[in-house]
Structure formats: structure tokens, C-alpha cells
Motif scaffolding. Sequence first.
Motif, PDB file in Angstrom:
ATOM      1  N   ASN A  17      22.933  33.578  88.107  1.00 14.40           N
ATOM      2  CA  ASN A  17      24.335  33.901  87.855  1.00 14.40           C
ATOM      3  C   ASN A  17      24.704  35.328  88.210  1.00 14.40           C
ATOM      4  N   VAL A  18      23.741  36.190  88.463  1.00 13.84           N
ATOM      5  CA  VAL A  18      24.059  37.566  88.846  1.00 13.84           C
ATOM      6  C   VAL A  18      23.602  37.861  90.270  1.00 13.84           C
ATOM      7  N   SER A  19      23.415  36.814  91.069  1.00 17.10           N
ATOM      8  CA  SER A  19      22.953  37.057  92.430  1.00 17.10           C
ATOM      9  C   SER A  19      23.637  36.117  93.407  1.00 17.10           C
ATOM     10  N   SER A  20      23.885  36.576  94.605  1.00 17.58           N
ATOM     11  CA  SER A  20      24.456  35.722  95.642  1.00 17.58           C
ATOM     12  C   SER A  20      23.821  36.098  96.973  1.00 17.58           C
ATOM     13  N   PHE A  21      22.828  35.348  97.348  1.00 18.75           N
ATOM     14  CA  PHE A  21      22.121  35.627  98.589  1.00 18.75           C
ATOM     15  C   PHE A  21      21.531  34.326  99.090  1.00 18.75           C
ATOM     16  N   VAL A  22      21.531  34.130 100.374  1.00 19.79           N
ATOM     17  CA  VAL A  22      20.981  32.908 100.932  1.00 19.79           C
ATOM     18  C   VAL A  22      19.473  33.030 101.065  1.00 19.79           C
ATOM     19  N   LEU A  23      18.760  32.176 100.365  1.00 21.07           N
ATOM     20  CA  LEU A  23      17.301  32.127 100.414  1.00 21.07           C
ATOM     21  C   LEU A  23      16.866  30.768 100.948  1.00 21.07           C
ATOM     22  N   PRO A  24      15.706  30.707 101.575  1.00 22.28           N
ATOM     23  CA  PRO A  24      15.168  29.399 101.963  1.00 22.28           C
ATOM     24  C   PRO A  24      14.952  28.531 100.728  1.00 22.28           C
ATOM     25  N   PRO A 292      33.680  41.267  69.662  1.00 24.57           N
ATOM     26  CA  PRO A 292      32.421  41.574  70.346  1.00 24.57           C
ATOM     27  C   PRO A 292      32.613  42.799  71.237  1.00 24.57           C
ATOM     28  N   ILE A 293      31.598  43.651  71.294  1.00 23.86           N
ATOM     29  CA  ILE A 293      31.748  44.903  72.035  1.00 23.86           C
ATOM     30  C   ILE A 293      31.851  44.693  73.536  1.00 23.86           C
ATOM     31  N   ILE A 294      31.579  43.472  74.013  1.00 23.11           N
ATOM     32  CA  ILE A 294      31.751  43.205  75.440  1.00 23.11           C
ATOM     33  C   ILE A 294      33.227  43.298  75.829  1.00 23.11           C
ATOM     34  N   ASN A 295      34.121  43.271  74.831  1.00 17.79           N
ATOM     35  CA  ASN A 295      35.549  43.426  75.094  1.00 17.79           C
ATOM     36  C   ASN A 295      35.962  44.884  75.250  1.00 17.79           C
ATOM     37  N   LEU A 296      35.060  45.806  74.951  1.00 17.48           N
ATOM     38  CA  LEU A 296      35.371  47.227  75.055  1.00 17.48           C
ATOM     39  C   LEU A 296      35.239  47.680  76.511  1.00 17.48           C
ATOM     40  N   THR A 297      36.223  48.404  76.992  1.00 17.90           N
ATOM     41  CA  THR A 297      36.221  48.847  78.385  1.00 17.90           C
ATOM     42  C   THR A 297      34.985  49.666  78.746  1.00 17.90           C
ATOM     43  N   PRO A 298      34.543  50.631  77.931  1.00 19.25           N
ATOM     44  CA  PRO A 298      33.343  51.397  78.302  1.00 19.25           C
ATOM     45  C   PRO A 298      32.105  50.510  78.488  1.00 19.25           C
ATOM     46  N   GLN A 300      32.170  47.307  79.396  1.00 19.73           N
ATOM     47  CA  GLN A 300      32.399  46.554  80.624  1.00 19.73           C
ATOM     48  C   GLN A 300      32.071  47.392  81.859  1.00 19.73           C
ATOM     49  N   ILE A 301      32.442  48.664  81.823  1.00 25.33           N
ATOM     50  CA  ILE A 301      32.154  49.546  82.958  1.00 25.33           C
ATOM     51  C   ILE A 301      30.648  49.700  83.142  1.00 25.33           C
ATOM     52  N   ARG A 302      29.930  49.880  82.035  1.00 26.10           N
ATOM     53  CA  ARG A 302      28.462  49.992  82.129  1.00 26.10           C
ATOM     54  C   ARG A 302      27.870  48.724  82.745  1.00 26.10           C
ATOM     55  N   LEU A 303      28.290  47.567  82.258  1.00 25.11           N
ATOM     56  CA  LEU A 303      27.750  46.304  82.760  1.00 25.11           C
ATOM     57  C   LEU A 303      28.083  46.105  84.241  1.00 25.11           C
ATOM     58  N   ALA A 304      29.277  46.472  84.625  1.00 27.96           N
ATOM     59  CA  ALA A 304      29.680  46.326  86.021  1.00 27.96           C
ATOM     60  C   ALA A 304      28.829  47.201  86.937  1.00 27.96           C
ATOM     61  N   LYS A 305      28.595  48.427  86.523  1.00 27.90           N
ATOM     62  CA  LYS A 305      27.747  49.322  87.319  1.00 27.90           C
ATOM     63  C   LYS A 305      26.317  48.782  87.390  1.00 27.90           C
ATOM     64  N   MET A 306      25.815  48.259  86.277  1.00 31.03           N
ATOM     65  CA  MET A 306      24.446  47.748  86.224  1.00 31.03           C
ATOM     66  C   MET A 306      24.241  46.600  87.212  1.00 31.03           C
ATOM     67  N   ALA A 345      16.514  50.764  88.277  1.00 30.64           N
ATOM     68  CA  ALA A 345      15.788  50.364  87.072  1.00 30.64           C
ATOM     69  C   ALA A 345      15.937  51.408  85.971  1.00 30.64           C
ATOM     70  N   THR A 346      15.830  52.672  86.333  1.00 31.26           N
ATOM     71  CA  THR A 346      16.008  53.737  85.347  1.00 31.26           C
ATOM     72  C   THR A 346      17.438  53.724  84.808  1.00 31.26           C
ATOM     73  N   PHE A 347      18.419  53.568  85.693  1.00 31.55           N
ATOM     74  CA  PHE A 347      19.824  53.552  85.295  1.00 31.55           C
ATOM     75  C   PHE A 347      20.142  52.357  84.393  1.00 31.55           C
ATOM     76  N   VAL A 348      19.718  51.173  84.803  1.00 24.76           N
ATOM     77  CA  VAL A 348      20.055  49.955  84.070  1.00 24.76           C
ATOM     78  C   VAL A 348      19.394  49.934  82.697  1.00 24.76           C
ATOM     79  N   THR A 349      18.127  50.292  82.627  1.00 16.34           N
ATOM     80  CA  THR A 349      17.440  50.273  81.331  1.00 16.34           C
ATOM     81  C   THR A 349      17.994  51.344  80.393  1.00 16.34           C
ATOM     82  N   HIS A 350      18.382  52.487  80.951  1.00 12.95           N
ATOM     83  CA  HIS A 350      19.031  53.529  80.156  1.00 12.95           C
ATOM     84  C   HIS A 350      20.342  52.999  79.562  1.00 12.95           C
ATOM     85  N   ASN A 351      21.152  52.348  80.389  1.00 13.83           N
ATOM     86  CA  ASN A 351      22.438  51.847  79.919  1.00 13.83           C
ATOM     87  C   ASN A 351      22.284  50.656  78.984  1.00 13.83           C
TER      88      ASN A 351
END
Length: 404
Positions: A17-24, A292-298, A300-306, A345-351
Motif C-alpha cells: 500500500n505504500v509502494s508503486s513499482f512494476v516488478l516481475p 486520533p492524532i493522524i488528523n493533526l497537520t504536523p 500528517q506532514i511527518r508521515l507524508a515526508k516519511m 532510515a535515520t529520518f523515518v525512524t527519528h520521526n
Amino acid sequence: MIKSLCSSHQFLLFSRNVSSFVLPQSHLKLKKICSEYSESSLRPIAAILDKNQLFPSEQIKELGALGFMGILVEKKYGGFDGDTLALSVAVEEIARYCGGTSSIVSIHNALYADTINRLGTIEQKNNFLSDFVNGNKIGCFALSEQDSGSDAANLKTTAKKCGNEWILNGTKAWVTNGIEGEAFIVIARSNESGGHNGISAFLVPSKIAGLSRGKKEDKLGIRASSTCNIILDNVRIPNENLLGNEGEGFKIAMSAIDLARIGIASQAIGISEAALECAIKYAGQRIAFGNPIINLTPVQIRLAKMVTKIEASRLLTWKAAKLRDSGQTFIQDAAMAKLVSSETATFVTHNCIQILGGMGYIKDLPAERYYRDARITEIYAGPTDIQFLVIADNLAKKYGFKIR
């Protein structure tokens, strides 16, 4: 198993659900097998392996039986004739559930098994490869030394020819899987006046007079994978254990490292993916200010960047893998993949920890383990700073310039 999975040329959309790439289609099947195994057999024990620094012996045997310890090795030597993209997919899936185990699988495949598969003689493959692709034995790669990590050409370990034997002396540092390893590819100086061309590669069994191990390092992350020094004190090996030609050791090492960077990039992506999943699930359930905090803009921005950084990292990594599989130059692409994926990896795990707040800082949830496991991906197989140099050097060459 992997050979049959990697032979198809049919293509389907990658379904995560978080990827879109053509694989064999074959690689999608491989991913499914690896993911299902890792979720059922690695996820439940990952925290225990980490806490107690336990090597997953049984799980490595099971992964070997599935074909994941000899992905790039010819079938006649027990491998499954897979490709670099298959290695990338497998390492990513394993890393989603256990970073330490993914490190074991990645290094064993990229630095040890593939190197011997490409360069070894028939006798060397029979002695140092056939028993290492089923998960019963682990192979290691010994290049770094205390004073020559990134400056690999400055190594001090020596190999002196004596009749039909080579005598090896020196200490190798940061050897991944060194405690459990039963054979080592050792890079040593065979000609003091030869510079880069005075370095050779040797196959050294662990059970040999003069070889000993240093202490097991107590590491920040990937603690299921052991790391130690390997001490060589007048170790005598037959001339038949010279890997490749004399004087080709530096070239052999750099070629192996290029592949290892794709494996480490894949590991970094898998860890990032796990951290993103952890963050999303927590954000969807944690209530603050009545919602739920997923409704908070900050948040959402973190998740989008991740997720954006993960997608970009994966595409760079798979591009490098496909270039290698098609026989094209991939050095710069592998360095870019490792650079971006490890920083991701450092960025995503930090966030992830930031989104979880206090819960991210304690061991009740795996976020802190993801953070610790991610950190090594910016260090081994060349730290981030070295990747910048590799990328710049290869870029300059494409435009006819030479960086001194």
C-alpha cells in the motif's frame, strides 16, 4: 526455489500500500514467501534477539532452506540463480521484521557468497560455497582494519608467499558474522611495493591454526548479528586458496562493496517501512484533543515526508539492482541508493519516535529498536561521506574530468 521464482518475465504492479513499482511476477512471489516467513518466524523474536544479542541460528537455517542464503549462487553449487533485484527484495522484507537478521543475510550473500560464485575456482566453490548456501554455515568478508576502514588500500594485514603456501598476519576489524563465521574472504597485502595492485584476496577457513577471534562487540543496533576482530597469527593456507589472481584483491573488494551497498540500501528501506507502519498505526489510534492524532497537520506532514523518502529510496535501489543485473555500470547508482536510503532510515525512524512521543522512547514498542538498527546503515560499506565522494568521482568521469 528462487530460480523458478526469478525466471518469469511477466510483470505485475507491486501491491504494497505504500509502494508503486512494476516488478516481475516472480519477484512478487519471492517477496510474498519472504514476508510471510519473516512475519511468522522473525517478528515474534526480533526484540529478544536484539536484547540478548542472540544469533538466529535456526532461522538462518530455515532461510537457507528457502533459498535466501544463496540467492546469487549457481544452482549446481546449491544456490538458486537469482538476481540482484531478488536480493534487494528479500533483504528489504527481512529487515521489516528484524534488522539484525537482514544484516546477516545481506552481508553473507553480497560480500561472501556472490564473490566466490563469480570468481572462485570449481574447487573453491566446492570447499567454500556449497555448504554455505543452505544456512548451515556462514561466510564472512574481512577487509577493514582499525586504521584502514574507508581507506581500504592502506591495510596492514600481510600475505607472504612461502613455497606453495601463503602466510597471513594481521588483525581485521568489524567483521560481520565473525563469531559464527566458518570461512572468511581475507583481503591482505601480498606485495609491499604494489600499491592498490599489491593487494590480494584469500579464502581462510575458521578452523585453522593461528586464527582467533576478538571479543564480540556490544553494539547499538543490529544486535542479532555479531561483529568482532579476526586475528591472523602466521596462518598458513595453500596457494589454492588465493581468490582470483594475485594483485586483484583491491578490485575484488571494491566490486563486492558495490553490491553490498545495494543490500544495505534495501535493509535501510525495510527498517524505514517498519517504522512508517508503526507510526501510522499509532497515529490512527492515539487520541489527543478529542481525535486520533493522524488528523493533526504536523503528524500528517511527518508521515507524508516519511513515505515520500521511502518511495524515492526504493526506486533508486531497484534501479541500481537492475543496472547490475543487465551488466551495466552501477557504481554511482549503488552509492546514491545507499546514501539516500540510509539517510531516509535515520529520518523515518527519528520521526516515528517523534510521532509516538514517550511511547517511542521505551522498549514496549519497537520504534526505538528501529532507530538503533537504522543508524548503522549510514556507516558500514562506506559511511555517508564516502558515498558523496564516490558519486562525485563517477559524475566527474562521465563529463571527462578526473578528481584528484
